[in-house]
Design an enzyme around this catalytic site. Structure first.
Site, PDB file in Angstrom:
ATOM      1  N   CYS A  72      99.331 -12.358  46.343  1.00  7.99           N
ATOM      2  CA  CYS A  72      98.733 -11.131  46.854  1.00  7.99           C
ATOM      3  C   CYS A  72      97.386 -11.473  47.483  1.00  7.99           C
ATOM      4  O   CYS A  72      96.687 -12.371  47.020  1.00  7.99           O
ATOM      5  CB  CYS A  72      98.481 -10.058  45.806  1.00  7.99           C
ATOM      6  SG  CYS A  72      99.959  -9.540  44.942  1.00  7.99           S
ATOM      7  N   HIS A 131     127.566 -40.287  43.175  1.00  3.18           N
ATOM      8  CA  HIS A 131     127.765 -39.680  41.862  1.00  3.18           C
ATOM      9  C   HIS A 131     127.861 -38.162  41.948  1.00  3.18           C
ATOM     10  O   HIS A 131     127.595 -37.475  40.964  1.00  3.18           O
ATOM     11  CB  HIS A 131     126.644 -40.094  40.913  1.00  3.18           C
ATOM     12  CG  HIS A 131     126.565 -41.568  40.710  1.00  3.18           C
ATOM     13  ND1 HIS A 131     127.549 -42.286  40.076  1.00  3.18           N
ATOM     14  CD2 HIS A 131     125.639 -42.470  41.106  1.00  3.18           C
ATOM     15  CE1 HIS A 131     127.220 -43.569  40.071  1.00  3.18           C
ATOM     16  NE2 HIS A 131     126.068 -43.705  40.697  1.00  3.18           N
ATOM     17  N   ASN A 158      95.040  -8.724  42.412  1.00  2.00           N
ATOM     18  CA  ASN A 158      95.883  -9.910  42.592  1.00  2.00           C
ATOM     19  C   ASN A 158      96.005 -10.570  41.218  1.00  2.00           C
ATOM     20  O   ASN A 158      95.008 -11.035  40.687  1.00  2.00           O
ATOM     21  CB  ASN A 158      95.210 -10.846  43.603  1.00  2.00           C
ATOM     22  CG  ASN A 158      95.797 -12.251  43.609  1.00  2.00           C
ATOM     23  OD1 ASN A 158      95.119 -13.201  43.940  1.00  2.00           O
ATOM     24  ND2 ASN A 158      97.052 -12.401  43.251  1.00  2.00           N
ATOM     25  N   GLY A 159      97.202 -10.539  40.647  1.00  2.00           N
ATOM     26  CA  GLY A 159      97.379 -11.148  39.330  1.00  2.00           C
ATOM     27  C   GLY A 159      98.370 -10.353  38.494  1.00  2.00           C
ATOM     28  O   GLY A 159      99.166  -9.586  39.035  1.00  2.00           O
ATOM     29  N   GLU A 206     113.301 -23.512  52.681  1.00  2.58           N
ATOM     30  CA  GLU A 206     112.222 -22.527  52.666  1.00  2.58           C
ATOM     31  C   GLU A 206     112.215 -21.652  53.905  1.00  2.58           C
ATOM     32  O   GLU A 206     112.037 -20.446  53.811  1.00  2.58           O
ATOM     33  CB  GLU A 206     110.853 -23.237  52.616  1.00  2.58           C
ATOM     34  CG  GLU A 206     110.449 -23.764  51.280  1.00  2.58           C
ATOM     35  CD  GLU A 206     109.084 -24.437  51.344  1.00  2.58           C
ATOM     36  OE1 GLU A 206     108.235 -24.114  50.523  1.00  2.58           O
ATOM     37  OE2 GLU A 206     108.860 -25.308  52.224  1.00  2.58           O
ATOM     38  N   ARG A 215      99.552 -15.053  51.514  1.00  2.00           N
ATOM     39  CA  ARG A 215      99.541 -14.924  50.061  1.00  2.00           C
ATOM     40  C   ARG A 215     100.608 -13.963  49.534  1.00  2.00           C
ATOM     41  O   ARG A 215     100.806 -13.833  48.321  1.00  2.00           O
ATOM     42  CB  ARG A 215      98.172 -14.428  49.589  1.00  2.00           C
ATOM     43  CG  ARG A 215      97.029 -15.318  50.011  1.00  2.00           C
ATOM     44  CD  ARG A 215      95.722 -14.796  49.478  1.00  2.00           C
ATOM     45  NE  ARG A 215      95.730 -14.746  48.037  1.00  2.00           N
ATOM     46  CZ  ARG A 215      95.462 -15.774  47.249  1.00  2.00           C
ATOM     47  NH1 ARG A 215      95.161 -16.945  47.771  1.00  2.00           N
ATOM     48  NH2 ARG A 215      95.488 -15.646  45.944  1.00  2.00           N
ATOM     49  N   TRP A 274     102.716  -9.558  46.932  1.00  2.00           N
ATOM     50  CA  TRP A 274     103.889 -10.351  46.556  1.00  2.00           C
ATOM     51  C   TRP A 274     104.270  -9.817  45.188  1.00  2.00           C
ATOM     52  O   TRP A 274     103.565 -10.023  44.214  1.00  2.00           O
ATOM     53  CB  TRP A 274     103.527 -11.830  46.493  1.00  2.00           C
ATOM     54  CG  TRP A 274     104.698 -12.722  46.257  1.00  2.00           C
ATOM     55  CD1 TRP A 274     105.511 -13.267  47.202  1.00  2.00           C
ATOM     56  CD2 TRP A 274     105.180 -13.198  44.989  1.00  2.00           C
ATOM     57  NE1 TRP A 274     106.473 -14.043  46.596  1.00  2.00           N
ATOM     58  CE2 TRP A 274     106.306 -14.019  45.245  1.00  2.00           C
ATOM     59  CE3 TRP A 274     104.797 -13.011  43.662  1.00  2.00           C
ATOM     60  CZ2 TRP A 274     107.024 -14.645  44.232  1.00  2.00           C
ATOM     61  CZ3 TRP A 274     105.521 -13.633  42.654  1.00  2.00           C
ATOM     62  CH2 TRP A 274     106.611 -14.444  42.957  1.00  2.00           C
ATOM     63  N   LYS A 299     102.276 -18.531  49.729  1.00  2.00           N
ATOM     64  CA  LYS A 299     101.580 -19.807  49.882  1.00  2.00           C
ATOM     65  C   LYS A 299     100.938 -20.245  48.570  1.00  2.00           C
ATOM     66  O   LYS A 299     100.928 -21.417  48.232  1.00  2.00           O
ATOM     67  CB  LYS A 299     100.499 -19.622  50.942  1.00  2.00           C
ATOM     68  CG  LYS A 299      99.691 -20.851  51.215  1.00  2.00           C
ATOM     69  CD  LYS A 299     100.260 -21.584  52.383  1.00  2.00           C
ATOM     70  CE  LYS A 299      99.723 -22.971  52.531  1.00  2.00           C
ATOM     71  NZ  LYS A 299     100.810 -23.928  52.763  1.00  2.00           N
ATOM     72  N   LYS A 345     111.852 -28.111  52.956  1.00  2.00           N
ATOM     73  CA  LYS A 345     111.350 -27.440  54.175  1.00  2.00           C
ATOM     74  C   LYS A 345     112.458 -26.618  54.817  1.00  2.00           C
ATOM     75  O   LYS A 345     112.247 -25.488  55.232  1.00  2.00           O
ATOM     76  CB  LYS A 345     110.848 -28.453  55.223  1.00  2.00           C
ATOM     77  CG  LYS A 345     109.537 -29.116  55.035  1.00  2.00           C
ATOM     78  CD  LYS A 345     108.326 -28.238  55.143  1.00  2.00           C
ATOM     79  CE  LYS A 345     108.028 -27.522  53.864  1.00  2.00           C
ATOM     80  NZ  LYS A 345     107.175 -28.105  52.894  1.00  2.00           N
ATOM     81  N   GLU A 357     111.565 -33.497  50.229  1.00  2.00           N
ATOM     82  CA  GLU A 357     110.652 -32.628  50.978  1.00  2.00           C
ATOM     83  C   GLU A 357     111.335 -32.070  52.241  1.00  2.00           C
ATOM     84  O   GLU A 357     111.175 -30.902  52.577  1.00  2.00           O
ATOM     85  CB  GLU A 357     109.371 -33.419  51.326  1.00  2.00           C
ATOM     86  CG  GLU A 357     108.364 -32.706  52.194  1.00  2.00           C
ATOM     87  CD  GLU A 357     107.802 -31.411  51.605  1.00  2.00           C
ATOM     88  OE1 GLU A 357     108.043 -31.108  50.429  1.00  2.00           O
ATOM     89  OE2 GLU A 357     107.146 -30.679  52.369  1.00  2.00           O
TER      90      GLU A 357
END
Ligand code: G6P
Length: 615
Positions: free
Chosen positions: A2, A511, A101-102, A495, A27, A75, A610, A492, A488
């Site tokens: 947030c 495997h 925010n929290g 996401e 955020r 968020w 983020k 990417k 990574e």
């Protein structure tokens, strides 16, 4: 997560708050809201969706005037993203407005108590409970807003960055912080509140960053008063001069922040080693390491804690530390580490890697490590962030602000910094020959130009993206240093394009993942010359025999993989330990172009944020 923004001054708050929210959308961006007070009424506008939706709604409802305002981009944690759950929230009387925010963990029991006292709630949020708790205390105890906030926060359990105003006292905003970031911009006769400095950087360079468990009374015509939440004791407010500039937080002609940040990597890597890498003198200068050299050299092991992309950088670091320094390294997801009762001793060095420096799990992991006597070293990008402050020592990556939610330059600069640390320790411990050390320094210095060269393959990568943009699955394979790069690359793609992708050690393919391979499956194989090349070539053969499509990331001039692969993307040759700095780049570009071609919101992928300041 947030983003919160507030303004108090003589100007119209609306454009400042809206622009600030746009900058903080990284955020969180599932709903947004604003409250303005124009001397008569506190006018509230909230909507599901992005800040641009909020703008449309606020302007159509004429909610644009007032010189005190609070805004929020969300968020969701408690309550689904909708108009009602969006912040700001008003107290029952309509006098108090809050942004938060929290998470307030004990909101359920507080809510029950307030309901007994006649309070009603319209949303499912913990925040609406908090603002009514503050109101209840203010009325019951007949205290000022600041005092009511302080008493209320001593009753809540959780994390917060909050800003509250009382419309009967429109020259004041009360803010407080625990676990989530909060900056106060101090201008000439005006104040700005925000989750980071980006919303106010064009108005002032002076900012106060609150510490955890601090609150501040921000009042027009007065200096900011900072107090400790626990005992209400006053604390000196430290106003710092910001180094940030506007260019760093704008797109500068690029379509997306992610693309801008991918292209910034040569520069960002240079900024990471600037002043540290002293090739002519044959040394690496890093005060954070030098001052604590004994801790590192006497360590039984290094434990790396991180989340997401930073965890992948940690895996690369494991290879380079064990390879060069010969210290055992463990790389842990911070969220697992903090809860699994790990063995930590005073002979451990814990390295926390975090772009934002605010990730809740990483922060909790280092607190645990500290309690158990370990020495904690922070590798952060955001200067002054919570993890940077909580660590015993550390070093910044100096990558500049990263705004795209998918991390790019943060990753390569973290690897750069961790490689410098490994090299410095290897030299101090006498584990590396002078020649090899010098080769590394020279090669490190050459990396930015080599990254620049890889970026020239952009059009070619774009073409490959057009071929595979509609597939449902991707596999990424790499060995050694390039195994974390495979992870990574897959992350990417997931996401930002929402294509399912898996990263795997190339040899492990047999495997399990090999069962997935058919003529539909593109497999990105990192097959650079240094790094088990022959073995990876055999893995490529195995994919070929099952008709999988191969996209090879190869060393310039490679012929063998080229003859087998459907497409190759070349990267210049470098020392094996530094190859991730080059092989990562085409994977970033591939995911970027595929996502754009699939009309995905590259900078703000769904459900992500983020900075994850909740566990
Ligand atoms: C979020 C971001 C990722 C990031 C991770 C860790 O999930 O979307 O890009 O890698 O958090 O963040 P940190 O700031 O600690 O590196």
């Amino acid at each position: 997560m947030c983003g919160i923004v507030g303004y108090l001054g003589q100007r119209e708050a609306y454009p400042i708050v809206i622009k600030g929210l746009e900058r903080l959308e990284y955020r969180g961006y599932d709903s947004a809201g604003i409250v303005l007070y124009d001397g008569e009424k506190a006018k509230l506008c909230k909507t599901k969706g992005k800040v641009t939706d909020l703008k449309g709604k606020a302007e159509s409802e004429n909610i644009t005037t007032g010189s005190i305002g609070l805004g929020h981009t969300r968020w969701a944690t408690h309550g689904e993203p909708n108009d009602v759950n969006a912040h700001p929230h008003l107290s029952n009387s309509g006098n108090l407005a809050i942004i938060h925010n929290g998470i307030i963990e004990n909101y359920g029991s507080i809510k029950k108590e307030l309901e007994k006292r006649g309070y009603t709630f319209h949303s499912d949020t913990d925040t609406e409970v908090l603002v009514n708790l503050i109101e209840d205390i203010k009325e019951k105890e007949q205290v000022k807003l600041g005092k009511a906030v302080q008493i209320a926060l001593n009753q809540v359990v959780g994390a917060y960055a909050i800003a509250v105003f009382d419309k009967s006292k429109p020259d004041e905003i009360v803010v407080a912080k625990l676990g989530s970031p909060l900056a106060i911009g101090v201008g000439e006769g005006e104040f700005f509140i925000a989750s980071d400095a980006s919303p106010f950087i064009e108005y002032t360079n002076n900012a106060i960053y609150l510490e955890d468990e601090q609150m501040a009374i921000v009042r027009l015509g007065r200096d900011v008063k900072v107090r400790q939440i626990k005992d209400d004791k006053s604390v000196a407010a430290y106003v710092q001069e910001l180094q940030l500039n506007l260019d760093q937080i704008e797109k500068n002609g690029y379509d997306h922040f992610m693309l801008k940040e991918i292209h910034e990597q040569p520069h960002a890597i240079k900024d990471t080693y600037r002043g540290r890498l002293r090739t002519n003198e044959g040394i690496i200068k890093m005060a954070g390491i030098e001052d604590n050299l004994e801790k590192f050299l006497n360590a039984n092991r290094i434990i790396i804690v991180a989340c997401g992309t930073s965890w992948h950088a940690g895996l690369v670091a494991e290879y380079i530390f064990e390879d060069l320094v010969r210290i055992p390294v463990e790389v842990e997801y911070a969220s697992e580490f903090r809860y699994r009762n790990p063995v930590i001793t005073s002979k451990d060095v814990v390295i926390a890697i975090s772009q934002s420096g605010e990730t809740a799990d990483t922060l909790a992991a280092i607190k645990l490590a500290k309690q158990n006597g370990a020495f904690v070293f922070g590798v952060c990008n955001v200067v002054g962030s919570s993890i940077a402050r909580e660590s015993h020592a550390g070093a910044y990556t100096h990558a500049g602000p990263e705004i795209g939610v998918a991390s790019t330059k943060a990753f390569t600069t973290q690897i750069t910094l961790l490689s410098l640390i490994a090299l410095k320790l290897a030299q101090s411990k006498g584990m590396i020959s002078k020649t090899e050390f010098h080769q590394y320094l020279a090669e490190m210095e050459a990396i930015p130009d080599k990254v620049e060269k890889v970026l020239l393959s952009d059009d070619h990568v774009k073409y490959i993206s057009s071929v595979y943009k509609d597939v449902p699955n991707f596999l990424y394979l790499g060995r050694g240093y390039n195994f974390p790069v495979a992870l990574e690359g897959a992350l990417k793609l997931k996401e930002i394009s929402y294509i399912h992708a898996e990263g795997y050690p190339a040899a492990e393919m047999k495997h399990g993942p090999i069962a997935l391979i058919d003529e539909q499956m593109p497999v990105v194989v990192i097959a650079t010359k240094k790094g088990h090349y022959e073995k990876v070539v055999s893995n490529i053969q195995e994919i070929k025999s099952r008709k999988g499509k191969i996209i090879g990331i190869v060393t310039e001039g490679d012929k063998e993989v080229k003859s087998m692969a459907d497409y190759v993307i070349e990267v210049p040759e470098t020392i094996e330990g530094l190859t991730p700095l080059l092989t990562t780049i085409p994977l970033q570009l591939l995911s970027y172009h595929i996502a754009v071609m699939r009309n995905c919101n590259v900078d703000q992928p769904r459900n992500l944020a983020k900075s994850v300041t909740v566990e």
